[in-house]
Design a protein around this motif. Structure first.
Motif, mmCIF file in Angstrom:
data_model
loop_
_atom_site.group_PDB
_atom_site.id
_atom_site.type_symbol
_atom_site.label_atom_id
_atom_site.label_comp_id
_atom_site.label_asym_id
_atom_site.label_seq_id
_atom_site.Cartn_x
_atom_site.Cartn_y
_atom_site.Cartn_z
ATOM 1 N N ASP A 118 18.733 48.019 25.744
ATOM 2 C CA ASP A 118 18.661 47.131 24.596
ATOM 3 C C ASP A 118 20.051 46.752 24.083
ATOM 4 O OD1 ASP A 118 19.422 49.569 23.626
ATOM 5 O OD2 ASP A 118 17.958 49.638 22.007
ATOM 6 N N TYR A 119 21.074 47.003 24.900
ATOM 7 C CA TYR A 119 22.443 46.685 24.498
ATOM 8 C C TYR A 119 23.021 45.600 25.391
ATOM 9 C CZ TYR A 119 23.301 50.004 28.313
ATOM 10 O OH TYR A 119 23.283 50.650 29.529
ATOM 11 N N LYS A 120 24.099 44.998 24.910
ATOM 12 C CA LYS A 120 24.834 43.980 25.663
ATOM 13 C C LYS A 120 26.242 44.506 25.884
ATOM 14 C CE LYS A 120 22.351 40.456 23.163
ATOM 15 N NZ LYS A 120 22.182 40.732 21.759
ATOM 16 N N ILE A 121 26.768 44.301 27.098
ATOM 17 C CA ILE A 121 28.110 44.771 27.429
ATOM 18 C C ILE A 121 28.875 43.673 28.169
ATOM 19 C CG2 ILE A 121 27.711 47.254 27.369
ATOM 20 C CD1 ILE A 121 26.883 47.246 30.201
ATOM 21 N N PRO A 122 30.210 43.672 28.042
ATOM 22 C CA PRO A 122 31.006 42.589 28.633
ATOM 23 C C PRO A 122 30.977 42.553 30.167
ATOM 24 C CG PRO A 122 32.288 43.833 27.017
ATOM 25 C CD PRO A 122 31.021 44.592 27.250
ATOM 26 N N ALA A 123 31.080 41.344 30.664
ATOM 27 C CA ALA A 123 31.221 41.109 32.104
ATOM 28 C C ALA A 123 32.095 39.869 32.271
ATOM 29 C CB ALA A 123 29.865 40.881 32.756
ATOM 30 N N HIS A 124 32.838 39.825 33.376
ATOM 31 C CA HIS A 124 33.542 38.586 33.700
ATOM 32 C C HIS A 124 33.641 38.428 35.211
ATOM 33 C CE1 HIS A 124 37.482 40.818 34.079
ATOM 34 N NE2 HIS A 124 37.586 39.959 35.065
ATOM 35 N N PHE A 125 33.798 37.191 35.611
ATOM 36 C CA PHE A 125 33.914 36.816 37.014
ATOM 37 C C PHE A 125 35.070 35.842 37.133
ATOM 38 C CE2 PHE A 125 29.598 37.719 35.893
ATOM 39 C CZ PHE A 125 29.094 38.461 36.935
ATOM 40 N N ILE A 126 35.930 36.052 38.121
ATOM 41 C CA ILE A 126 36.958 35.069 38.463
ATOM 42 C C ILE A 126 36.424 34.340 39.691
ATOM 43 C CG2 ILE A 126 39.359 34.659 39.121
ATOM 44 C CD1 ILE A 126 39.019 35.881 36.287
ATOM 45 N N VAL A 127 36.304 33.036 39.558
ATOM 46 C CA VAL A 127 35.678 32.225 40.599
ATOM 47 C C VAL A 127 36.641 31.122 41.015
ATOM 48 C CG1 VAL A 127 33.686 30.770 41.158
ATOM 49 C CG2 VAL A 127 33.414 32.703 39.590
ATOM 50 N N GLY A 128 36.725 30.903 42.309
ATOM 51 C CA GLY A 128 37.565 29.830 42.840
ATOM 52 C C GLY A 128 36.925 29.249 44.087
ATOM 53 N N LYS A 129 37.516 28.201 44.572
ATOM 54 C CA LYS A 129 36.991 27.565 45.784
ATOM 55 C C LYS A 129 37.659 28.154 47.019
ATOM 56 C CE LYS A 129 35.189 23.366 43.857
ATOM 57 N NZ LYS A 129 35.048 21.929 43.987
ATOM 58 N N ASP A 130 36.874 28.309 48.080
ATOM 59 C CA ASP A 130 37.424 28.786 49.346
ATOM 60 C C ASP A 130 37.968 27.604 50.141
ATOM 61 O OD1 ASP A 130 35.198 27.501 50.489
ATOM 62 O OD2 ASP A 130 34.218 29.364 51.089
ATOM 63 N N SER A 131 38.412 27.842 51.364
ATOM 64 C CA SER A 131 39.028 26.784 52.175
ATOM 65 C C SER A 131 38.041 25.670 52.532
ATOM 66 C CB SER A 131 39.633 27.380 53.447
ATOM 67 O OG SER A 131 38.622 28.020 54.202
ATOM 68 N N ASP A 132 36.733 25.956 52.420
ATOM 69 C CA ASP A 132 35.717 24.938 52.685
ATOM 70 C C ASP A 132 35.272 24.212 51.419
ATOM 71 O OD1 ASP A 132 35.666 25.541 55.431
ATOM 72 O OD2 ASP A 132 34.203 27.150 55.111
ATOM 73 N N GLY A 133 35.878 24.573 50.281
ATOM 74 C CA GLY A 133 35.534 23.931 49.020
ATOM 75 C C GLY A 133 34.320 24.527 48.323
ATOM 76 N N ASN A 134 33.881 25.708 48.770
ATOM 77 C CA ASN A 134 32.731 26.366 48.152
ATOM 78 C C ASN A 134 33.192 27.366 47.096
ATOM 79 O OD1 ASN A 134 30.790 25.145 49.952
ATOM 80 N ND2 ASN A 134 31.557 26.543 51.518
ATOM 81 N N TRP A 135 32.457 27.439 45.992
ATOM 82 C CA TRP A 135 32.769 28.413 44.955
ATOM 83 C C TRP A 135 32.485 29.813 45.467
ATOM 84 C CZ3 TRP A 135 35.524 26.663 41.140
ATOM 85 C CH2 TRP A 135 35.347 25.367 40.663
ATOM 86 N N LYS A 136 33.393 30.738 45.165
ATOM 87 C CA LYS A 136 33.236 32.141 45.561
ATOM 88 C C LYS A 136 33.750 33.030 44.441
ATOM 89 C CE LYS A 136 31.837 31.523 49.855
ATOM 90 N NZ LYS A 136 30.601 32.034 50.411
ATOM 91 N N ILE A 137 33.127 34.182 44.286
ATOM 92 C CA ILE A 137 33.574 35.166 43.306
ATOM 93 C C ILE A 137 34.730 35.944 43.913
ATOM 94 C CG2 ILE A 137 32.939 37.237 41.997
ATOM 95 C CD1 ILE A 137 30.026 36.123 42.034
ATOM 96 N N LYS A 138 35.874 35.901 43.237
ATOM 97 C CA LYS A 138 37.061 36.627 43.685
ATOM 98 C C LYS A 138 37.189 37.975 42.985
ATOM 99 C CE LYS A 138 39.814 32.514 44.737
ATOM 100 N NZ LYS A 138 41.099 31.837 44.465
ATOM 101 N N GLU A 139 36.659 38.030 41.769
ATOM 102 C CA GLU A 139 36.709 39.277 40.994
ATOM 103 C C GLU A 139 35.466 39.344 40.130
ATOM 104 O OE1 GLU A 139 40.401 40.591 38.941
ATOM 105 O OE2 GLU A 139 39.158 40.473 37.120
ATOM 106 N N GLU A 140 34.893 40.544 40.091
ATOM 107 C CA GLU A 140 33.743 40.795 39.226
ATOM 108 C C GLU A 140 34.047 42.051 38.431
ATOM 109 O OE1 GLU A 140 29.534 40.959 40.800
ATOM 110 O OE2 GLU A 140 29.865 43.076 40.320
ATOM 111 N N SER A 141 33.946 41.959 37.142
ATOM 112 C CA SER A 141 34.165 43.122 36.284
ATOM 113 C C SER A 141 33.005 43.223 35.311
ATOM 114 C CB SER A 141 35.479 42.986 35.515
ATOM 115 O OG SER A 141 35.636 44.072 34.624
ATOM 116 N N MET A 142 32.386 44.392 35.298
ATOM 117 C CA MET A 142 31.271 44.620 34.380
ATOM 118 C C MET A 142 31.449 45.962 33.710
ATOM 119 S SD MET A 142 27.911 43.461 36.468
ATOM 120 C CE MET A 142 27.800 41.866 37.251
#
Length: 153
Positions: A118-142
Motif C-alpha cells: 500500500d506504499y509508493k516508492i521512487p523509481a527511475h529509468f534512463i532511456v535512449g535510442k540504440d543504433s537502430d533508433g529504438n528506445w532502450k532502457i540504459k539504467e533502471e533504479s527502483m
C-alpha cells in the motif's frame, strides 16, 4: 531581429521535438510496463545489453543501500521468481511520471506502487535510442523494501 527569430525558431521547434520524443517515450514506457506486468517473453528486449540495474534497498532502520545487479543475474533472478509473481498476480503501477531530457537520453521518474503493498516508492529509468533508433532502457533504479537484494551484488 535575426537573433530573436533564431531563438524563437529554436524554442518552437525544440519544444516540438521534445514533445514528440515525450509521446514516443510514454508509448515505449507503457509497452514496457505492460510487458513486465504480463510476464511477456520479450520483457528483456526493452533493455540495452549492458543496462545498469540498481535496487535501492530501504532498510528497516530507515537507511538505504544501493545494490548494483548485473543484467544477466537480474534476468536469471527474474525468471526464477516469475511463477510466484504470477500466482500472486504481482504488478507494478507507476504514478506521477515525469520525463526530463539528460543529454541525448531521457529520464523517466515515477513513484512505483507494487500491487502487493500500500506504499509508493521512487523509481527511475534512463532511456535512449540504440543504433537502430529504438528506445532502450540504459539504467533502471527502483527503491525496494525487499532485503534479499542486499545479497545480489
Amino acid at each position: 531581429m535575426k537573433n530573436f527569430l533564431a531563438v524563437l525558431f529554436f524554442l518552437l521547434f525544440g519544444n516540438i521535438s521534445f514533445a514528440n520524443d515525450t509521446e514516443d517515450l510514454m508509448q515505449f514506457f507503457n509497452e514496457y510496463v505492460n510487458a513486465a506486468n504480463s510476464y511477456s517473453c520479450n520483457y528483456f528486449d526493452f533493455y540495452t545489453n549492458n543496462a545498469k540495474i540498481i535496487r535501492v534497498v530501504e532498510k528497516p532502520d530507515g537507511t538505504q543501500e544501493s545494490v548494483f545487479i548485473p543484467l544477466e543475474k537480474y534476468k536469471s533472478e527474474a525468471k526464477k521468481s516469475t511463477k510466484l509473481a504470477k500466482l500472486r498476480n504481482y504488478k507494478n503501477k507507476y504514478l506521477n511520471i515525469k520525463i526530463t531530457k539528460q543529454g541525448e537520453d531521457y529520464k523517466i521518474a515515477a513513484m512505483r506502487m507494487p500491487s502487493t503493498s500500500d506504499y509508493k516508492i521512487p523509481a527511475h529509468f534512463i532511456v535512449g535510442k540504440d543504433s537502430d533508433g529504438n528506445w532502450k532502457i540504459k539504467e533502471e533504479s527502483m527503491n525496494t523494501k525487499v532485503q534479499r537484494f542486499l545479497n545480489c551484488s
